[in-house]
Design an enzyme around this catalytic site. Structure first.
Site, short mmCIF file in Angstrom:
data_model
loop_
_atom_site.label_atom_id
_atom_site.label_comp_id
_atom_site.label_asym_id
_atom_site.label_seq_id
_atom_site.Cartn_x
_atom_site.Cartn_y
_atom_site.Cartn_z
N LYS A 37 44.50 24.55 148.71
CA LYS A 37 45.45 24.30 147.63
C LYS A 37 45.33 25.37 146.54
O LYS A 37 46.33 25.89 146.04
CB LYS A 37 45.20 22.91 147.03
CG LYS A 37 46.27 22.50 146.07
CD LYS A 37 46.28 21.02 145.86
CE LYS A 37 47.41 20.67 144.90
NZ LYS A 37 47.33 19.32 144.43
N THR A 118 38.76 17.99 130.66
CA THR A 118 38.50 16.74 131.36
C THR A 118 38.15 15.60 130.38
O THR A 118 37.34 15.79 129.47
CB THR A 118 37.33 16.97 132.35
OG1 THR A 118 37.71 18.01 133.24
CG2 THR A 118 36.98 15.72 133.14
N VAL A 121 37.32 13.68 126.71
CA VAL A 121 37.00 15.09 126.47
C VAL A 121 35.83 15.28 125.50
O VAL A 121 35.02 16.20 125.67
CB VAL A 121 38.27 15.87 126.04
CG1 VAL A 121 38.80 15.41 124.70
CG2 VAL A 121 38.01 17.35 126.04
N ASP A 122 35.69 14.40 124.51
CA ASP A 122 34.58 14.56 123.55
C ASP A 122 33.24 14.30 124.24
O ASP A 122 32.24 14.98 123.97
CB ASP A 122 34.77 13.59 122.37
CG ASP A 122 36.13 13.78 121.75
OD1 ASP A 122 36.34 14.79 121.08
OD2 ASP A 122 37.02 12.92 121.96
N ASP A 147 47.36 15.97 119.93
CA ASP A 147 47.65 14.84 119.03
C ASP A 147 48.14 15.36 117.68
O ASP A 147 49.09 14.85 117.10
CB ASP A 147 46.39 13.98 118.82
CG ASP A 147 45.78 13.52 120.13
OD1 ASP A 147 46.38 12.68 120.79
OD2 ASP A 147 44.71 14.03 120.50
N HIS A 174 39.48 12.20 120.83
CA HIS A 174 40.79 12.27 121.50
C HIS A 174 40.93 10.95 122.25
O HIS A 174 40.55 10.82 123.41
CB HIS A 174 40.82 13.47 122.47
CG HIS A 174 42.04 13.49 123.35
ND1 HIS A 174 43.32 13.51 122.85
CD2 HIS A 174 42.17 13.48 124.70
CE1 HIS A 174 44.18 13.51 123.86
NE2 HIS A 174 43.50 13.49 124.99
N1 LIG Z 1 42.10 16.87 126.70
C1 LIG Z 1 43.35 16.52 126.84
O1 LIG Z 1 44.13 16.56 125.87
C2 LIG Z 1 43.86 16.09 128.18
C3 LIG Z 1 45.24 15.92 128.42
C4 LIG Z 1 45.66 15.59 129.70
C5 LIG Z 1 44.74 15.38 130.71
N2 LIG Z 1 43.42 15.51 130.43
C6 LIG Z 1 42.41 15.29 131.46
O2 LIG Z 1 42.35 16.43 132.31
C7 LIG Z 1 41.80 16.02 133.56
C8 LIG Z 1 42.66 16.55 134.69
O3 LIG Z 1 43.88 15.88 134.70
P1 LIG Z 1 44.92 16.15 135.89
O4 LIG Z 1 46.15 15.40 135.57
O5 LIG Z 1 45.00 17.61 136.19
O6 LIG Z 1 44.16 15.44 137.12
P2 LIG Z 1 44.46 15.66 138.66
O7 LIG Z 1 44.01 14.43 139.34
O8 LIG Z 1 45.83 16.16 138.87
O9 LIG Z 1 43.47 16.87 139.05
C9 LIG Z 1 42.09 16.66 139.12
C10 LIG Z 1 41.46 17.85 139.79
O10 LIG Z 1 40.08 17.54 139.97
C11 LIG Z 1 39.72 17.80 141.31
N3 LIG Z 1 38.66 16.87 141.72
C12 LIG Z 1 38.72 15.53 141.79
N4 LIG Z 1 37.56 15.01 142.23
C13 LIG Z 1 36.75 16.08 142.47
C14 LIG Z 1 35.43 16.20 142.98
N5 LIG Z 1 34.70 15.14 143.34
N6 LIG Z 1 34.91 17.44 143.07
C15 LIG Z 1 35.63 18.52 142.72
N7 LIG Z 1 36.89 18.46 142.25
C16 LIG Z 1 37.44 17.26 142.14
C17 LIG Z 1 40.98 17.63 142.12
O11 LIG Z 1 40.89 18.35 143.33
C18 LIG Z 1 42.02 18.20 141.15
O12 LIG Z 1 42.06 19.61 141.27
C19 LIG Z 1 41.71 14.49 133.49
O13 LIG Z 1 40.40 14.12 133.14
C20 LIG Z 1 42.67 14.14 132.39
O14 LIG Z 1 42.40 12.89 131.81
C21 LIG Z 1 42.97 15.88 129.21
#
Ligand SMILES: NC(=O)c1ccc[n+]([C@@H]2O[C@H](COP(=O)([O-])OP(=O)(O)OC[C@H]3O[C@@H](n4cnc5c(N)ncnc54)[C@H](O)[C@@H]3O)[C@@H](O)[C@H]2O)c1
Length: 310
Positions: A37, A118, A121-122, A147, A174
């Site tokens: 991917k 991720t 996040v904090d 935010d 957050h």
């Molecule tokens: N800080 C922020 O403002 C904010 C905003 C939106 C999303 N997020 C966070 O960002 C993160 C990613 O969101 P997303 O929508 O891209 O999620 P997603 O599910 O689309 O992507 C997750 C990624 O993690 C990988 N992954 C999952 N399990 C794994 C493992 N065991 N080992 C290795 N890789 C693994 C997947 O392959 C994928 O590439 C989430 O934690 C989400 O809550 C944060």
């Protein structure tokens, strides 16, 4: 500048696209557990790169391919339960991922600025500091930046003034305990009226808005990708912009050893200043309550971080 994005899910892939469109790097490396991917995204983005003005090399690979990055963005995550969208519920699962990935990423790029996206996040920003020897000023979470932007956009609509001209911050977690620092909000040098009830309503709407997007489409990607791109741009050009990011606090409002969003100055070297705006006693109390909440989560994941797998 070399940027590595770890995780090519919704957020990572969108951020990669913005990075190419905006020319935020000379070299972009994508890492994903599903290597095919990541390779597909890299190829698609190479095609995109041939359509943009700024040349950028895009590739996919392993942690070793990320070596000597200037910026590493961490976006991998366990999935959120669509029936119970709660960022804190991701803490244990994502602590395992931080413990597994961050030490090797940090070893490969010891001079990089690490941006944690991720959730929660904090907690994950704090976790990243626990499992690596990275300097505290080079690890930060993309915390309340989205935010704060959303809060300013709502005020902008109400006041009929461009959002860039409104200074206003959402601070703290957050998440649900975030704090709208209404006393700090101003436009054109004028403070926003403290009795501006709509500001409180906007603050409430802001707290729920990310989860609302998740409820509607199952993930959030555009705003967080653009916000993260702003941080990368500030690093790339050493802009020294001020923005709310989640950083380790020690002695800030009497808070120690917790990562929370505060206004910071960010440039090529990472965080160059932590700003200390004067909050009202109510805002300080809310900020401390937010710290307590995040500290509880930190304590819950501590045993996972200390696990012998390290
Ligand atoms: N800080 C922020 O403002 C904010 C905003 C939106 C999303 N997020 C966070 O960002 C993160 C990613 O969101 P997303 O929508 O891209 O999620 P997603 O599910 O689309 O992507 C997750 C990624 O993690 C990988 N992954 C999952 N399990 C794994 C493992 N065991 N080992 C290795 N890789 C693994 C997947 O392959 C994928 O590439 C989430 O934690 C989400 O809550 C944060």
């Amino acid at each position: 500048m070399k940027v590595t994005i770890v995780g090519t899910g919704h957020v990572g892939a969108t951020l990669a696209y913005v990075t190419v469109l905006e020319g935020l790097a000379d070299q972009l490396v994508l890492i994903n557990r599903d290597r095919q991917k990541a390779a597909g995204h890299a190829l698609d983005l190479q095609h995109t790169a041939s359509l943009v003005r700024q040349p950028i090399r895009v590739s996919s690979g392993e942690i070793s391919d990320s070596a000597k990055s200037d910026v590493v963005v961490f976006t991998i995550s366990v999935p959120m339960d669509p029936a119970h969208p709660d960022r804190r519920a991701l803490a244990a699962g994502n602590a395992v991922l931080v413990r597994e990935w961050l030490p090797a990423l940090a070893e490969a790029s010891p001079d990089a600025v690490f941006l944690i996206v991720t959730n929660p996040v904090d907690v994950m920003t704090w976790a990243a500091l626990q499992v690596t020897d990275l300097p505290v000023d080079r690890v930060c979470g993309v915390g309340t930046l989205v935010d704060s932007a959303r809060f300013r956009a709502m005020m902008s609509e109400e006041l009929g003034i461009h959002p860039d001209d409104i200074r206003a911050y959402i601070l703290g977690e957050h998440g649900q305990s975030q704090v709208a620092a209404i006393s700090l909000a101003w436009v054109g040098g004028e403070p926003i009226d403290q009795s501006f009830e709509r500001a409180r309503e906007f603050a409430r709407n802001t707290t729920d808005s990310g989860i609302e997007v998740f409820r509607l489409k199952g993930y959030t990607n555009f705003a967080v990708a653009k916000a993260t791109a702003l941080v990368i741009e500030a690093i790339q050009h050493d802009q020294r912009h001020t923005m709310p990011l989640s950083v380790l606090l020690n002695g800030y409002c009497g808070i120690d050893d917790v990562c929370l969003s505060i206004p910071v100055v960010i440039g090529r070297a990472g965080i160059t200043r932590r700003l200390r705006p004067k909050l009202t006693p109510d805002e300080v109390a809310a900020f401390r309550a937010s710290a307590d909440q995040v500290r509880q989560n930190n304590q819950q994941i501590s045993p996972i971080l200390n696990d012998s797998l390290r």
